[in-house]
Design a protein around this motif. Structure first.
Motif, PDB file in Angstrom:
ATOM      1  N   SER A  48     -14.129 -15.044  13.731  1.00 24.06           N
ATOM      2  CA  SER A  48     -15.146 -16.074  13.525  1.00 24.06           C
ATOM      3  C   SER A  48     -15.492 -16.754  14.846  1.00 24.06           C
ATOM      4  O   SER A  48     -14.706 -16.746  15.789  1.00 24.06           O
ATOM      5  N   ALA A  49     -16.671 -17.324  14.880  1.00 26.11           N
ATOM      6  CA  ALA A  49     -17.105 -18.018  16.094  1.00 26.11           C
ATOM      7  C   ALA A  49     -16.297 -19.303  16.292  1.00 26.11           C
ATOM      8  O   ALA A  49     -15.911 -19.973  15.335  1.00 26.11           O
ATOM      9  N   GLY A  50     -16.012 -19.609  17.533  1.00 25.43           N
ATOM     10  CA  GLY A  50     -15.274 -20.828  17.820  1.00 25.43           C
ATOM     11  C   GLY A  50     -16.172 -22.064  17.738  1.00 25.43           C
ATOM     12  O   GLY A  50     -17.388 -21.959  17.540  1.00 25.43           O
ATOM     13  N   GLU A  51     -15.546 -23.196  17.876  1.00 24.11           N
ATOM     14  CA  GLU A  51     -16.310 -24.448  17.849  1.00 24.11           C
ATOM     15  C   GLU A  51     -16.834 -24.761  19.245  1.00 24.11           C
ATOM     16  O   GLU A  51     -16.068 -24.784  20.211  1.00 24.11           O
ATOM     17  N   LYS A  52     -18.120 -24.965  19.356  1.00 26.99           N
ATOM     18  CA  LYS A  52     -18.752 -25.238  20.642  1.00 26.99           C
ATOM     19  C   LYS A  52     -18.896 -26.736  20.841  1.00 26.99           C
ATOM     20  O   LYS A  52     -19.427 -27.441  19.987  1.00 26.99           O
ATOM     21  N   ILE A  53     -18.413 -27.206  21.963  1.00 25.67           N
ATOM     22  CA  ILE A  53     -18.498 -28.633  22.287  1.00 25.67           C
ATOM     23  C   ILE A  53     -19.393 -28.808  23.506  1.00 25.67           C
ATOM     24  O   ILE A  53     -19.129 -28.237  24.564  1.00 25.67           O
ATOM     25  N   GLU A  54     -20.456 -29.543  23.340  1.00 26.79           N
ATOM     26  CA  GLU A  54     -21.353 -29.839  24.455  1.00 26.79           C
ATOM     27  C   GLU A  54     -20.997 -31.215  25.013  1.00 26.79           C
ATOM     28  O   GLU A  54     -20.902 -32.205  24.270  1.00 26.79           O
ATOM     29  N   ASP A  55     -20.783 -31.250  26.299  1.00 21.94           N
ATOM     30  CA  ASP A  55     -20.329 -32.479  26.944  1.00 21.94           C
ATOM     31  C   ASP A  55     -21.484 -33.461  27.110  1.00 21.94           C
ATOM     32  O   ASP A  55     -22.449 -33.212  27.808  1.00 21.94           O
ATOM     33  N   GLU A  56     -21.350 -34.559  26.432  1.00 16.32           N
ATOM     34  CA  GLU A  56     -22.326 -35.646  26.564  1.00 16.32           C
ATOM     35  C   GLU A  56     -21.625 -36.908  27.041  1.00 16.32           C
ATOM     36  O   GLU A  56     -21.972 -38.027  26.666  1.00 16.32           O
ATOM     37  N   GLY A  57     -20.628 -36.682  27.870  1.00 13.70           N
ATOM     38  CA  GLY A  57     -19.864 -37.802  28.396  1.00 13.70           C
ATOM     39  C   GLY A  57     -18.542 -37.991  27.708  1.00 13.70           C
ATOM     40  O   GLY A  57     -17.664 -38.695  28.220  1.00 13.70           O
ATOM     41  N   ASP A  58     -18.394 -37.392  26.533  1.00 13.83           N
ATOM     42  CA  ASP A  58     -17.148 -37.530  25.779  1.00 13.83           C
ATOM     43  C   ASP A  58     -16.508 -36.174  25.493  1.00 13.83           C
ATOM     44  O   ASP A  58     -15.708 -36.024  24.570  1.00 13.83           O
ATOM     45  N   GLY A  59     -16.860 -35.155  26.309  1.00 11.40           N
ATOM     46  CA  GLY A  59     -16.367 -33.793  26.075  1.00 11.40           C
ATOM     47  C   GLY A  59     -14.854 -33.696  26.106  1.00 11.40           C
ATOM     48  O   GLY A  59     -14.249 -33.031  25.258  1.00 11.40           O
ATOM     49  N   GLY A  60     -14.240 -34.339  27.100  1.00 12.89           N
ATOM     50  CA  GLY A  60     -12.791 -34.276  27.215  1.00 12.89           C
ATOM     51  C   GLY A  60     -12.090 -34.835  25.995  1.00 12.89           C
ATOM     52  O   GLY A  60     -11.131 -34.243  25.486  1.00 12.89           O
ATOM     53  N   ALA A  61     -12.567 -35.957  25.504  1.00 14.18           N
ATOM     54  CA  ALA A  61     -11.962 -36.590  24.332  1.00 14.18           C
ATOM     55  C   ALA A  61     -12.136 -35.722  23.089  1.00 14.18           C
ATOM     56  O   ALA A  61     -11.221 -35.602  22.264  1.00 14.18           O
ATOM     57  N   ARG A  62     -13.295 -35.109  22.980  1.00 10.89           N
ATOM     58  CA  ARG A  62     -13.550 -34.270  21.805  1.00 10.89           C
ATOM     59  C   ARG A  62     -12.688 -33.007  21.832  1.00 10.89           C
ATOM     60  O   ARG A  62     -12.205 -32.555  20.797  1.00 10.89           O
ATOM     61  N   ILE A  63     -12.504 -32.435  23.039  1.00 11.04           N
ATOM     62  CA  ILE A  63     -11.632 -31.266  23.144  1.00 11.04           C
ATOM     63  C   ILE A  63     -10.192 -31.639  22.799  1.00 11.04           C
ATOM     64  O   ILE A  63      -9.493 -30.925  22.079  1.00 11.04           O
ATOM     65  N   ALA A  64      -9.746 -32.782  23.296  1.00 13.69           N
ATOM     66  CA  ALA A  64      -8.389 -33.236  22.987  1.00 13.69           C
ATOM     67  C   ALA A  64      -8.216 -33.463  21.488  1.00 13.69           C
ATOM     68  O   ALA A  64      -7.189 -33.076  20.906  1.00 13.69           O
ATOM     69  N   ALA A  65      -9.230 -34.039  20.859  1.00 15.93           N
ATOM     70  CA  ALA A  65      -9.157 -34.290  19.419  1.00 15.93           C
ATOM     71  C   ALA A  65      -9.091 -32.969  18.643  1.00 15.93           C
ATOM     72  O   ALA A  65      -8.357 -32.842  17.653  1.00 15.93           O
ATOM     73  N   TYR A  66      -9.838 -31.975  19.119  1.00 14.46           N
ATOM     74  CA  TYR A  66      -9.813 -30.665  18.465  1.00 14.46           C
ATOM     75  C   TYR A  66      -8.430 -30.021  18.575  1.00 14.46           C
ATOM     76  O   TYR A  66      -7.900 -29.491  17.611  1.00 14.46           O
ATOM     77  N   LEU A  67      -7.846 -30.080  19.771  1.00 15.62           N
ATOM     78  CA  LEU A  67      -6.524 -29.490  19.976  1.00 15.62           C
ATOM     79  C   LEU A  67      -5.459 -30.203  19.149  1.00 15.62           C
ATOM     80  O   LEU A  67      -4.526 -29.571  18.632  1.00 15.62           O
TER      81      LEU A  67
END
Length: 263
Positions: free
Chosen positions: A238-257
């Protein structure tokens, strides 16, 4: 020294492998076939032992169980430098499980005569059972040293070194014996043109069940102690989740992990 090396023709790991719908057995005709890579290292180990003894007093015989097409794997081993081959080939062997295969190989080894050392890969890439050397040792009444990364023979004894979680283990036993090698023992040589041409003239003995003294009731799919009851292809990735950085990319990646319990 008389060395027998067990080899196996397996489906190429780079090709698609699947089970047959009718009986759950690996479809060996559905992919390219090659000599198992760890078996190649076992052949190389045997050749190095022969060369260490001067060559003239040692013989390397490769032995395989398989259909007619397994002769390609035999020729590869012979072109590397093995002296002779034994091919156990009979339609009744199709579908044999690991236990039946061990019984058949034990009988086939017995036809060689005067064997001092049996070498094998610690596992084959099509089954990954990792128990053939130990089972053969039990059936033949020989000591088995497994997962060798280094082999030496001297004074009627074989010594192996293998890595464990605690460090390096050194094991020694008297000959005759069975030794399985792992993928770290060596780098197999490439067959030379001279070796390829010489392989065409080397003796290959083909055995049927009757020739090897094998009871047909002990081999084949009907005698297997294990059965595949069902199988299905793995689901598409399946396709992974794509996160586009709008200033909060790092936080969103951390939340996903965190959500995946990776951190």
């Amino acid at each position: 020294m008389n060395i027998v090396v067990l080899i196996k023709q397996v489906p190429d790991t780079y090709s698609e492998r699947k089970l047959r719908d009718a009986d759950g057995v690996l479809d060996r005709d559905g992919s390219d076939a090659v000599l198992d890579e760890i078996n190649e290292r076992a052949v190389e180990a045997a050749l190095q032992l022969k060369e260490a003894e001067g060559g003239s007093d040692s013989t390397v015989t490769v032995l395989t169980m398989g259909p007619d097409r397994a002769t390609d794997a035999i020729r590869k081993a012979l072109s590397m430098g093995a002296d002779a081959a034994v091919h156990l080939s009979d339609e009744a062997l199709a579908g044999s499980d690991a236990v039946a295969t061990a019984k058949a190989l034990a009988k086939a080894v017995g036809t060689v005569g005067g064997v001092d050392l049996v070498l094998a890969g610690n596992e084959a890439s099509d089954g990954r059972g990792g128990a053939m050397a130990a089972m053969l040792g039990e059936l033949l009444g020989l000591p088995s040293l497994t997962h060798a990364q280094e082999i030496t023979v001297s004074g009627g004894e074989v010594t192996v070194r293998r890595a464990t979680d605690e460090g390096i283990t050194v094991l020694t036993t008297s000959l005759p014996a069975i030794v399985s090698v792992n993928e770290k023992i060596n780098e197999p040589r490439y067959p030379s043109f001279k070796g390829i041409m010489a392989a065409k003239k080397k003796p290959v003995t083909t055995l049927t069940l009757a020739d090897a003294g094998i009871d047909a009731s002990e081999v084949g799919l009907a005698a297997a102690l294990t059965t595949v009851t069902s199988a299905s292809p793995k689901p598409p990735k399946s396709a992974g989740e794509k996160i586009e950085d709008e200033g909060d990319g790092g936080a969103r990646i951390a939340a996903y992990l965190v959500g995946q319990k990776l951190i």
